[in-house]
Structure formats: structure tokens, C-alpha cells
Scaffold this motif. Structure first.
Motif, PDB file in Angstrom:
ATOM      1  N   SER A  11      44.988  48.876  39.846  1.00 31.73           N
ATOM      2  CA  SER A  11      46.015  49.324  38.895  1.00 31.73           C
ATOM      3  C   SER A  11      45.798  50.799  38.549  1.00 31.73           C
ATOM      4  CB  SER A  11      45.970  48.469  37.621  1.00 31.73           C
ATOM      5  OG  SER A  11      46.210  47.117  37.953  1.00 31.73           O
TER       6      SER A  11
ATOM      7  N   SER B 133      48.474  46.764  34.240  1.00 28.60           N
ATOM      8  CA  SER B 133      47.615  45.624  34.558  1.00 28.60           C
ATOM      9  C   SER B 133      48.418  44.523  35.221  1.00 28.60           C
ATOM     10  CB  SER B 133      46.973  45.095  33.271  1.00 28.60           C
ATOM     11  OG  SER B 133      46.224  43.942  33.526  1.00 28.60           O
ATOM     12  N   GLN B 134      47.885  43.992  36.312  1.00 27.06           N
ATOM     13  CA  GLN B 134      48.523  42.836  36.931  1.00 27.06           C
ATOM     14  C   GLN B 134      48.405  41.649  35.997  1.00 27.06           C
ATOM     15  OE1 GLN B 134      49.238  39.248  38.429  1.00 27.06           O
ATOM     16  NE2 GLN B 134      47.047  39.635  38.355  1.00 27.06           N
ATOM     17  N   SER B 135      47.170  41.297  35.635  1.00 26.35           N
ATOM     18  CA  SER B 135      46.915  40.072  34.866  1.00 26.35           C
ATOM     19  C   SER B 135      47.339  40.192  33.410  1.00 26.35           C
ATOM     20  CB  SER B 135      45.422  39.753  34.900  1.00 26.35           C
ATOM     21  OG  SER B 135      44.694  40.828  34.305  1.00 26.35           O
TER      22      SER B 135
ATOM     23  N   THR C 154      42.846  42.132  31.458  1.00 26.27           N
ATOM     24  CA  THR C 154      41.641  42.910  31.754  1.00 26.27           C
ATOM     25  C   THR C 154      41.042  43.452  30.456  1.00 26.27           C
ATOM     26  OG1 THR C 154      42.440  43.427  33.940  1.00 26.27           O
ATOM     27  CG2 THR C 154      40.786  44.915  33.035  1.00 26.27           C
TER      28      THR C 154
ATOM     29  N   SER D 227      44.386  42.758  45.008  1.00 24.84           N
ATOM     30  CA  SER D 227      45.759  43.052  44.589  1.00 24.84           C
ATOM     31  C   SER D 227      46.553  43.610  45.776  1.00 24.84           C
ATOM     32  CB  SER D 227      45.707  44.079  43.457  1.00 24.84           C
ATOM     33  OG  SER D 227      47.010  44.407  43.058  1.00 24.84           O
TER      34      SER D 227
ATOM     35  N   LYS E 110      40.217  48.011  49.151  1.00 26.93           N
ATOM     36  CA  LYS E 110      40.598  46.757  49.807  1.00 26.93           C
ATOM     37  C   LYS E 110      39.575  46.370  50.858  1.00 26.93           C
ATOM     38  CE  LYS E 110      42.925  45.747  47.741  1.00 26.93           C
ATOM     39  NZ  LYS E 110      43.760  45.739  46.553  1.00 26.93           N
TER      40      LYS E 110
ATOM     41  N   GLU F  76      36.176  45.306  49.105  1.00 20.04           N
ATOM     42  CA  GLU F  76      36.118  44.076  48.305  1.00 20.04           C
ATOM     43  C   GLU F  76      36.264  42.808  49.133  1.00 20.04           C
ATOM     44  OE1 GLU F  76      38.957  43.515  45.097  1.00 20.04           O
ATOM     45  OE2 GLU F  76      40.568  44.374  46.258  1.00 20.04           O
TER      46      GLU F  76
HETATM   47  O1  M6R Z   1      44.735  42.584  36.344  1.00 22.94           O
HETATM   48  P1  M6R Z   1      44.467  44.073  36.426  1.00 22.94           P
HETATM   49  O2  M6R Z   1      45.501  44.800  37.204  1.00 22.94           O
HETATM   50  O3  M6R Z   1      44.212  44.684  35.105  1.00 22.94           O
HETATM   51  O4  M6R Z   1      43.122  44.156  37.250  1.00 22.94           O
HETATM   52  C1  M6R Z   1      42.482  45.376  37.482  1.00 22.94           C
HETATM   53  C2  M6R Z   1      41.441  45.260  38.545  1.00 22.94           C
HETATM   54  O5  M6R Z   1      40.458  44.316  38.170  1.00 22.94           O
HETATM   55  C3  M6R Z   1      42.028  44.838  39.889  1.00 22.94           C
HETATM   56  O6  M6R Z   1      43.033  45.700  40.319  1.00 22.94           O
HETATM   57  C4  M6R Z   1      40.934  44.792  40.968  1.00 22.94           C
HETATM   58  O7  M6R Z   1      40.432  46.075  41.225  1.00 22.94           O
HETATM   59  C5  M6R Z   1      41.447  44.116  42.239  1.00 22.94           C
HETATM   60  N1  M6R Z   1      40.522  43.147  42.707  1.00 22.94           N
HETATM   61  C6  M6R Z   1      41.727  45.069  43.347  1.00 22.94           C
HETATM   62  O8  M6R Z   1      42.191  44.457  44.495  1.00 22.94           O
END
Ligand code: M6R
Length: 366
Positions: free
Chosen positions: A61, A105-107, A110, A158, A243, A246
């Protein structure tokens, strides 16, 4: 529910065209060269009152935020700070009344990003988040939201969420630029036209025969990789490296190509895998000379070039031809190719791409 795919990561990579269509959906106001972002909760006058944006995020993100900086500063001529949430929250950051803070943030859960948001809210500053989960803590505690509409993302890496975060920032740039007048109606129409073609171009990129498996097979013993890019492709280099590390556990770093001479070039030898992002944008000549420097020192180059460019990758071991989507959006197509490359490395190494070791999908503790 993997719909015939061997794992969630590959499914989610292939869902990108539909995720993009869900985001773009009906928010485009085509005749006006503008977009409708109702969740923002900011009208034109409110948007005009900001003289700085501050994007706060972690991991992928944060990379999306870096891309956002390039594109918003270029299109809207407003300064954009990009902050790693875990650093920002403990720094007693300076946030004026005219700064709009944007956690990404995706989730939406965080820990560091949420803490950064609370820090900002505690000072009565305006917060609009870019988030994929509408009922998450970050979405709920923000004054406004741009929902990324990527759908549920299960793979730890992600992929579709990242792509949609970047496009959410692109939509924000259009809205902001139209409100402040830095983007004319015509420019807005062009940006929307480019965006409208993007889902099909992602689809095309996914269908290309990249030799991704062959490339991975050929370099399976590589322990280190460098990703190089300039301009808006620099954060894409960071994302490509993240990517790979990880999911395949290959050590990888991304650098601005111009930084090579300031240190990383010392690493180049036959064992170093170098991914060079070389779209046909304003930086191409410089990137080509960086590539030459790597080749001369024996580095093994995998060049990602724009379709139709037969020259740039000539000295590389492998060349991938990526469709052209304009200077601003092409990097997303390069990123799709990097996702597929990382995926193939991990699968050939027998790794679990959905649940890489030591990682959680959502980092809710520090
Ligand atoms: O849910 P978020 O976008 O806040 O998460 C942030 C990072 O933990 C997340 O992008 C992480 O780096 C991924 N595993 C990357 O692929």
C-alpha cells in the motif's frame, strides 16, 4: 471457490480486469472529464482548501502511495508526502490544517496505519482513506473513503488490491485536478479515456506468452535480484522486489535506476538477476544506459519493454513486451508482468504462494 485456479494468488492476479471494472464502474462522468467520488465527503471548495496531501501506508500500500505521489504531483501540481505508517506515527508529525491525510490499506486493519489515522484524527485533521474493506476500522474511523472495490483478497501477497489502490489514486487525481482547475476538461477526458482502456489491457497482458515459467526455470538458483526503474516505475520496481521476496524467499531490492552508481552497481556479477523496467516514456534513454552498465558488468538482465520497442531489450537475456497504456497507467501493466514472474519463481521453488512463511494477510499487531 478458487474457480479452477490452483491457488488464490493466481486467481486474484487474473481477477484484476474485473476488479478494475468494479472500481471504475459508474463513477466516470464522461462528458465532464471528471469522476464522482461520493464517499470522499469533500466538495470542490473543500478540495481547493488543501495545499498538501499526506499519504500514509505500509508494504504494498506504501508502494501504491509512492506511485500516487508521482501521478498527483504531475497532474495536480500539489505537493504529496508519502509516509511509512510505522515511522510517521512515532515522529510527532507536522500536519497543518490545510493538509489532507490519506491512509491507504487493503485490509483496513493494519495496526500502524490505524494508529497513524488516530494520531491525525486526534489533532482534528481531515482524513480520507483508500480502503478495500468497507466495514474495517480504518474505513469506519475516516471522515471519507474511496472504496477500492477489489473484492475479497485472500492471498497474502497484494495483487488486485494494489492495482485498484493505484487506480483509486488516479481517480482522486482527476477529481482534485478538476476541482482546483489544474486538470482541464480535455485533459480529464483524456485521462478517463486511458483509464477506460485499462481493464482490457490488463486482460491482454495476462494473456501474453511471457515465458514467465522459462525465465523462472532459467534463474531458479539465483539468490539475489535487483529491480530498476525510473520515475513512476521506481515504486513499481519496489513492488516487484517485494512480491518476489515475500513469496519465493529470493532476496530482492528495488532501486531508482539512477541510484545504481551510488552503491548497488558493486553487487553486479553473473549471479545477480536484474529486472529492468523500461517503458517507452520520457526516461527510456537513461534506463537504456543503466541497462548497458549492468550488461557490461556481467549482470543477467530481464528487460520489460513496451510493445513495439525491439531495440531496448536486445542485450538482455529475456525481454518481455508489455502493452502501452500511456505514461501514467503503463506501470500497472508492468506490475502485472512482475506479479506473474514472482508467482512462477515461487511455484517452481515449491513455495506456498497464498500463505508465505512468517507472514499474515493483515498485520494487526506491531
Ligand atoms: O492491508 P494493508 O494494505 O494495510 O497491508 C499492508 C501490508 O501489510 C501489505 O501490503 C503487505 O506488504 C503485503 N503482503 C504485500 O504483498
Amino acid at each position: 471457490e478458487k474457480r479452477g485456479f490452483p491457488n488464490y494468488m493466481l486467481k486474484e492476479i487474473h481477477e484484476q480486469p474485473q476488479a478494475l471494472r468494479a472500481l471504475i464502474g459508474d463513477c466516470l462522468i464522461k462528458d465532464e472529464g471528471d469522476v464522482l467520488l461520493e464517499g470522499l465527503g469533500l466538495d470542490d471548495e473543500a478540495l481547493r482548501s488543501f495545499d498538501r496531501l499526506c499519504l500514509v501506508a505500509c508494504g504494498s500500500s506504501w508502494h501504491a502511495a509512492l506511485i500516487g505521489k508521482y501521478l498527483i504531483e504531475e497532474q495536480c501540481r500539489i505537493p504529496v508526502d508519502v509516509e511509512i505508517a510505522s515511522e510517521f506515527r512515532y515522529r510527532n508529525p507536522i500536519i497543518s490544517e490545510t493538509t489532507l491525510v490519506i491512509p491507504i490499506s487493503q485490509s483496513g486493519e493494519t495496526a500502524d496505519t490505524l494508529a497513524a489515522l488516530r494520531e491525525v484524527k486526534g489533532r482534528n485533521r481531515r482524513v480520507v482513506s483508500i480502503c478495500n474493506v468497507i466495514d474495517s476500522s480504518i474505513a469506519r474511523e475516516s471522515d471519507g473513503i474511496i472504496h477500492t472495490h477489489a473484492g475479497l483478497e485472500i492471498g497474502v501477497a497484494s495483487t488486485k488490491a494494489f492495482t485498484n489502490q493505484v487506480v483509486a489514486l488516479y481517480l482522486l487525481a482527476i477529481r482534485l485536478g478538476r476541482a482546483t482547475g489544474t486538470i482541464s476538461r480535455n485533459r480529464g477526458l483524456e485521462m478517463i479515456a486511458d483509464l477506460t482502456e485499462l481493464p482490457d489491457l490488463v486482460e491482454k497482458t495476462l494473456k501474453l506468452d511471457f515465458n514467465a515459467e522459462e525465465i523462472a526455470c532459467e534463474h531458479l538458483t539465483a539468490c539475489d535480484a535487483i529491480y530498476l526503474g525510473r520515475g513512476i516505475c521506481y515504486p513499481v520496481a519496489l513492488e516487484g522486489a517485494l512480491k518476489l521476496k515475500e513469496i519465493s524467499y529470493v532476496h530482492a531490492d528495488g532501486y531508482p535506476a539512477g541510484e545504481m552508481k551510488h552503491g548497488p552497481i558493486a553487487l553486479i556479477d553473473r549471479d545477480m538477476l536484474v529486472f529492468v523496467l523500461a517503458p517507452r516514456d520520457r526516461h527510456l534513454a537513461k534506463v537504456r544506459s543503466n541497462m548497458e552498465e549492468v550488461v557490461t558488468r556481467g549482470g543477467r538482465v530481464i528487460a520489460l519493454c513496451s510493445e513495439g520497442d525491439e531495440e531496448t531489450g536486445k542485450k538482455a537475456e529475456f525481454t518481455l513486451s508489455i502493452p502501452w497504456a500511456g505514461e501514467t497507467l503503463s506501470p500497472l501493466l508492468f506490475n502485472v508482468a512482475l506479479q506473474l514472474l514472482a508467482y512462477n519463481f515461487a511455484i517452481l521453488k515449491g513455495k506456498d504462494v497464498d500463505q508465505p512463511r512468517n507472514l499474515a494477510k493483515s498485520v494487526t499487531v506491531e
